[in-house]
Design a protein around this motif. Sequence first.
Motif, PDB file in Angstrom:
ATOM      1  N   LEU A  61     -39.747  27.632  52.326  1.00 33.58           N
ATOM      2  CA  LEU A  61     -38.382  27.506  51.849  1.00 33.58           C
ATOM      3  C   LEU A  61     -37.604  28.717  52.339  1.00 33.58           C
ATOM      4  N   GLN A  62     -36.276  28.557  52.478  1.00 32.40           N
ATOM      5  CA  GLN A  62     -35.491  29.645  53.046  1.00 32.40           C
ATOM      6  C   GLN A  62     -34.090  29.668  52.443  1.00 32.40           C
ATOM      7  N   PHE A 102     -31.132  27.582  48.582  1.00 34.76           N
ATOM      8  CA  PHE A 102     -32.447  27.505  49.219  1.00 34.76           C
ATOM      9  C   PHE A 102     -32.647  26.093  49.728  1.00 34.76           C
ATOM     10  N   ARG A 103     -33.371  25.990  50.822  1.00 36.21           N
ATOM     11  CA  ARG A 103     -33.696  24.669  51.348  1.00 36.21           C
ATOM     12  C   ARG A 103     -35.111  24.689  51.908  1.00 36.21           C
ATOM     13  N   ILE A 104     -35.708  23.507  51.963  1.00 40.27           N
ATOM     14  CA  ILE A 104     -37.008  23.369  52.607  1.00 40.27           C
ATOM     15  C   ILE A 104     -36.756  23.396  54.107  1.00 40.27           C
ATOM     16  N   GLU A 117     -37.374  34.172  52.613  1.00 37.05           N
ATOM     17  CA  GLU A 117     -38.300  33.088  52.930  1.00 37.05           C
ATOM     18  C   GLU A 117     -39.425  33.084  51.908  1.00 37.05           C
ATOM     19  N   TYR A 170     -31.877  23.480  47.000  1.00 38.14           N
ATOM     20  CA  TYR A 170     -31.672  24.064  45.679  1.00 38.14           C
ATOM     21  C   TYR A 170     -30.398  24.891  45.751  1.00 38.14           C
ATOM     22  N   LEU A 198     -40.395  17.982  45.159  1.00 36.84           N
ATOM     23  CA  LEU A 198     -39.348  18.925  45.526  1.00 36.84           C
ATOM     24  C   LEU A 198     -38.027  18.235  45.789  1.00 36.84           C
TER      25      LEU A 198
END
Length: 137
Positions: A25-26, A11-13, A40, A55, A51
Amino acid sequence: MADFIRPGRLFRIVRFDPSHRQLFLQSEATTADRTTTRIEIYIGHVELMLLQPVYGNGLHIRRAAAEEFAVLRERHGLDPADAEYTWMLEPDGDSFVIGGIPSWREAEYELMGDREFLFDWSKPWPPDFPVETGHVL
């Protein structure tokens, strides 16, 4: 209480809109982890966040437990009223968001067509392809 749990996914912002206080986040579909869906997450009314940009081992979004909130409150000078709106993002981490109830959407990437985001307020909802949705309660 319905947590959002997706272990092992990256996952990333992808967006934060400070004027509307919206965090997105996606997790993309990747051949590396053999996933075919895009996920999402949307959190609105963001007041405070701590944050990581990425992740790599998935997310576990849940309301902060009383003990966790006590530590965060002392560390960051939080108001006791923030406890109800404090969301932890990792099972053992310090990442958190104080904001509205997190929402999530998940769909098969190949079915999304030209849609760039599942949380696209300019597009009709629900879309014309299957999608799963939920909230962290």
